[in-house]
Design a protein around this motif. Structure first.
Motif, PDB file in Angstrom:
ATOM      1  N   ILE A 206       0.745  -1.152   0.060  1.00 22.87           N
ATOM      2  CA  ILE A 206      -0.034  -0.144   0.077  1.00 22.87           C
ATOM      3  C   ILE A 206       0.695   1.274  -0.032  1.00 22.87           C
ATOM      4  O   ILE A 206       1.695   1.269   0.692  1.00 22.87           O
ATOM      5  CB  ILE A 206      -0.929   0.270   1.122  1.00 22.87           C
ATOM      6  N   GLU A 208       0.797   5.656  -0.265  1.00 25.68           N
ATOM      7  CA  GLU A 208      -0.215   6.559   0.239  1.00 25.68           C
ATOM      8  C   GLU A 208       0.743   8.127  -0.772  1.00 25.68           C
ATOM      9  O   GLU A 208       1.603   8.314  -0.676  1.00 25.68           O
ATOM     10  CB  GLU A 208      -0.309   7.027   1.475  1.00 25.68           C
ATOM     11  N   THR A 212      -4.487  10.376  -1.516  1.00 27.92           N
ATOM     12  CA  THR A 212      -4.830   8.988  -2.251  1.00 27.92           C
ATOM     13  C   THR A 212      -4.220   7.649  -1.660  1.00 27.92           C
ATOM     14  O   THR A 212      -2.946   7.734  -1.647  1.00 27.92           O
ATOM     15  CB  THR A 212      -4.567   9.251  -3.738  1.00 27.92           C
ATOM     16  N   LYS A 213      -4.736   6.733  -1.392  1.00 26.87           N
ATOM     17  CA  LYS A 213      -4.208   5.521  -0.699  1.00 26.87           C
ATOM     18  C   LYS A 213      -4.442   4.478  -2.119  1.00 26.87           C
ATOM     19  O   LYS A 213      -5.534   4.218  -2.415  1.00 26.87           O
ATOM     20  CB  LYS A 213      -5.132   5.131   0.664  1.00 26.87           C
ATOM     21  N   HIS A 253      -8.498  -2.203   3.725  1.00 24.76           N
ATOM     22  CA  HIS A 253      -7.480  -1.082   3.966  1.00 24.76           C
ATOM     23  C   HIS A 253      -7.831   0.323   3.565  1.00 24.76           C
ATOM     24  O   HIS A 253      -7.123   1.203   3.641  1.00 24.76           O
ATOM     25  CB  HIS A 253      -6.191  -1.521   3.344  1.00 24.76           C
ATOM     26  N   CYS A 255      -8.302   1.389   0.501  1.00 26.01           N
ATOM     27  CA  CYS A 255      -7.715   2.058  -0.568  1.00 26.01           C
ATOM     28  C   CYS A 255      -8.517   2.908  -1.594  1.00 26.01           C
ATOM     29  O   CYS A 255      -9.741   2.252  -1.870  1.00 26.01           O
ATOM     30  CB  CYS A 255      -7.012   0.880  -1.332  1.00 26.01           C
TER      31      CYS A 255
END
Length: 772
Positions: A206, A208, A212-213, A253, A255
């Protein structure tokens, strides 16, 4: 760009360390030479060229970024680089390849990272296998370069497993993974029997960028389970796990953007996109597909950047409020217009010198060993003719070395084409790089064996079973021809009557000698009913055989020859005539038609046939085809049309004639008044009807003249079951019935049977199935 100091520290070590590929004993071998074989100045350009590139990249990026608001995510991506660290392809005046090269890639990536917002740098797998750099150093140099370039994630390709998980773990640990490396992804890898692999491989990562993830997960083709060597690890079917990982990232998560870093191939990528929800982007690999613009399936974008570092993909995603509202894409070409990053170029020059100093390899980057008169492409054919110049050249090279009846060279074992001009050893090795012999560090050897005609039929059906989705097992050939129909049901695609060996029809019960790369043998033994007898693994390597063949035949010129035909291209009589015209042009180009006047007459005659068909005059078209067939035979006897080319033309003409109306597959004899108009132009054995059948079936065949005829039924063991016809028969259309009984009137069992027609000097065989 900062100097590649980590890579610099390891160059000396790489020049003398390589593992035992199974036991991973890290033995050392002295490097006998220095680094004076390669001039680094021939590998890069600096100064004003670098400044010009910086300006161009910066302006283009500014123009795009200035036109949007919110978060802009820039995804840079490569795939299937296959150890092509040095430039490759057609050469410039200094002998440097015009395509690719990791030092040029480094320049593009560095400049884009300087000028673009929120850059993600991704690789979709297969850095392994493809160049002498890999045979010497494995994938360690490319991993080191990728670290220096700041990759954010890398998905395992199937070739990462070619030398077993032990080698993959060695490569990663030697390059400083996981500590100083980047995430190596594979979310469908079951390593429960190999816990150490879990230290190096993760399912996702992941990132970042502002608000924005971004979640990135990796999937690898499960073809690797049989096509590579991941054992004891197992690659799970990607479609069975994709949605769960998307949900993990998007729901678990939180996202905003979910990216699949895929080594599945474009067709499977499309299937994943169509069968999942919540997937924004698939950055693909495996099929070496050059996508100039993304494929859009629902809300999912699919991108892929060709092969060997010739392109770097750049995808801009505009994200507003956690939602992708737009995108922009380009393939950035990596060629000799892109200056090389000097530090990377210097490191690569040292590595290349280490290869050349090794007595196992010698001057494989700097010393020309052959010449190619023209480009020899390896593209899978389109339309009727499916063989290609590289396949024809390699197969002929193998046959010259072993003198067997037949050579089968899988399309998937041809990695790269040859470009016109001087050829160094590495150019040739890049075409056939697969395999790894620990003694010589070369690839696969040639294997020879004996098999029977029935096995050849089974092998051909296997080779075309998964077309067009999987081309790897498609067979390029030498001293052999065959035709199939890719639109027919898998398992019943090959026209057995089309198979010839040395110009003679295949005898289903005969014995033939065959050459293949030794890496093909395990696949052949898995084909039901395929017989491999008297197997010999020779001491001849694919690379050295092709190299020596090219050297002996320089300047080399090879073409498509019509050895392999896909009958799906003949959708109607007119399409067949158009294909015949194209074949005449092909045969004139490849030298099979040696006189221009012959090609001119054939083209004219086929034009007349086309006009008859357009006017609905099928009887006239058939008559003209009959006359043209006699002309082809006459020119073959004079040596003005080669035997194989002539036979192939006659075969296609036969197919076209059989598709004309009135049909040549008649269930009864023509009446005397119409007999002369309906006599078929050429010999043909039709598919039985019905098929499958129970209790009886009809077998139609046509004869162009009176001749002795034998029509027999055989079982899959090659045993004759029944003789249906054994007589001299008149020209015309005929039909024989089989009621599913043997020669003594007893009922035979359910199963596959073959019927073989011998008429004069012509033979045809087809398959049928009895279902009770």
């Amino acid at each position: 760009m900062p100097p590649a100091t980590g890579l610099s520290r390891r160059v000396g070590r790489l020049n003398c360390v390589l593992p035992d590929l199974r036991g991973l004993d890290r033995h050392r071998r002295n490097d006998p030479g220095g680094c004076d074989h390669i001039n680094p100045r021939t590998l890069f350009v600096g100064g004003n060229d670098m400044k010009r590139l910086v300006t161009l990249v910066s302006v283009a990026s500014f123009l795009f970024v200035a036109s949007v608001c919110g978060d802009t995510l820039t995804v840079l991506h490569l795939n299937d680089t296959h150890a092509h660290l040095l430039p490759y392809g057609p050469k410039d005046a200094e002998g440097v390849g015009m395509f690719g090269g990791m030092a040029r890639v480094a320049t593009l990536i560095g400049m884009n990272k300087m000028s673009e917002p929120n850059v993600l740098l991704l690789h979709a797998g297969d850095i392994s296998v493809g160049d002498f750099m890999f045979q010497k150093y494995l994938s360690i140099p490319e991993l080191e370069i990728m670290k220096q370039l700041g990759y954010d994630a890398f998905t395992l390709g199937n070739h990462e497993f070619d030398l077993y998980p032990s080698t993959l773990k060695y490569e990663l640990s030697t390059a400083g993974f996981p500590g100083s490396g980047f995430p190596v992804l594979c979310a469908n890898l079951d390593y429960s029997a190999d816990p150490e692999m879990g230290v190096f491989i993760k399912p996702y990562v992941i990132k970042e960028f502002g608000g924005t993830k971004v979640g990135i997960f990796g999937l690898t083709t499960d073809f690797a389970n049989s096509g590579s060597n991941p054992q004891p690890d197992v690659i799970l079917p990607p479609l069975s796990v994709a949605q769960a990982w998307i949900d993990t990232l998007r729901v678990g998560h939180g996202c905003n953007v979910v990216i699949l870093l895929s080594h599945l191939g474009t067709p499977t990528d499309q299937a994943v996109a169509a069968s999942t929800a919540g997937l924004d982007v698939i950055v693909g690999g495996h099929t070496h597909t050059q996508l100039d613009q993304p494929i859009t399936i629902g809300n999912t974008l699919i991108v892929q950047a060709g092969e060997f570092g010739h392109y770097v993909g750049k995808l801009h995603l505009f994200v507003d409020g956690g939602v992708i509202t737009g995108h922009d894409f380009q393939l950035m070409t990596v060629d000799n217009n892109v200056p090389a990053e000097p530090t990377t170029a210097g490191m690569l020059a040292m590595l290349a010198a280490g290869v050349e100093a090794d007595t196992l390899f010698g001057p494989v980057f700097s010393h020309p060993v052959a010449q190619a008169a023209i480009d020899l492409d390896k593209d899978f054919g389109q339309g009727l003719v499916m063989d290609n110049p590289m396949g024809n050249m390699i197969a002929d090279a193998f046959r010259q070395a072993t003198a067997t009846d037949i050579v089968f060279q899988p399309q998937g074992f041809i990695n790269q084409q040859i470009w016109a001009g001087p050829q160094v050893g590495d150019d040739i090795f890049q075409t056939v790089p697969y395999g790894f012999d620990q003694t010589t560090r070369l690839g696969f050897k040639l294997a020879t064996f004996e098999t029977d005609g029935m096995s050849i039929i089974a092998g051909l059906e296997f080779s075309v079973y998964n077309l067009p989705y999987l081309e790897d097992f498609f067979m390029q050939v030498s001293n052999f021809t065959y035709a199939y129909n890719s639109s027919a049901a898998p398992g019943s695609r090959v026209d057995y009557g089309s198979i010839t060996i040395g110009g003679s029809p295949l005898n289903p019960f005969g014995t033939y000698t065959v050459t293949v790369p030794d890496g093909v043998v395990p696949f052949l033994t898995q084909i039901p009913g395929f017989s491999v007898n008297n197997l010999t693994i020779t001491d001849q390597f694919m690379y050295t055989v092709v190299r020596d063949f090219m050297a002996a035949h320089s300047p080399v010129a090879y073409y498509r020859q019509g050895k392999v035909l896909d009958l799906a291209a003949i959708t109607d009589p007119m399409a067949g005539v158009e294909a015949l015209v194209q074949m005449v042009s092909m045969d004139q180009l490849n030298g099979s038609i040696t006189k221009a006047k012959v090609a001119e007459i054939l083209t004219r005659d086929f034009g007349i046939v086309a006009k008859h068909i357009e006017g609905g005059r099928d009887v006239a078209a058939g008559a003209k085809l009959h006359g043209t067939a006699q002309y082809v035979k006459a020119q073959m006897r004079l040596g003005l049309i080669g035997d194989m080319a002539g036979q192939t033309l006659l075969y296609v003409m036969n197919r076209v004639a059989g598709s004309l109306a009135p049909a040549n597959h008649m269930a009864q004899e023509p009446s005397p008044s119409s007999e002369s108009a309906l006599i078929p132009a050429v010999f043909e054995l039709a598919q039985n009807f019905p098929n499958p059948f129970n209790p009886s079936t009809a077998i139609n065949f046509t004869l162009p003249s009176a001749m002795p005829v034998s029509l027999e039924i055989y079982n899959v063991l090659g045993q004759r079951v029944k003789t249906l016809v054994d007589a001299t028969m008149a020209a015309g259309s005929h039909v024989a019935q089989w009621d599913g009984t043997d020669q003594y009137g007893g009922a035979v069992s359910t199963g596959v049977y073959f019927y073989r027609l011998v008429a004069g000097d012509q033979t045809a065989t087809k398959k049928m199935m009895l279902l009770k």
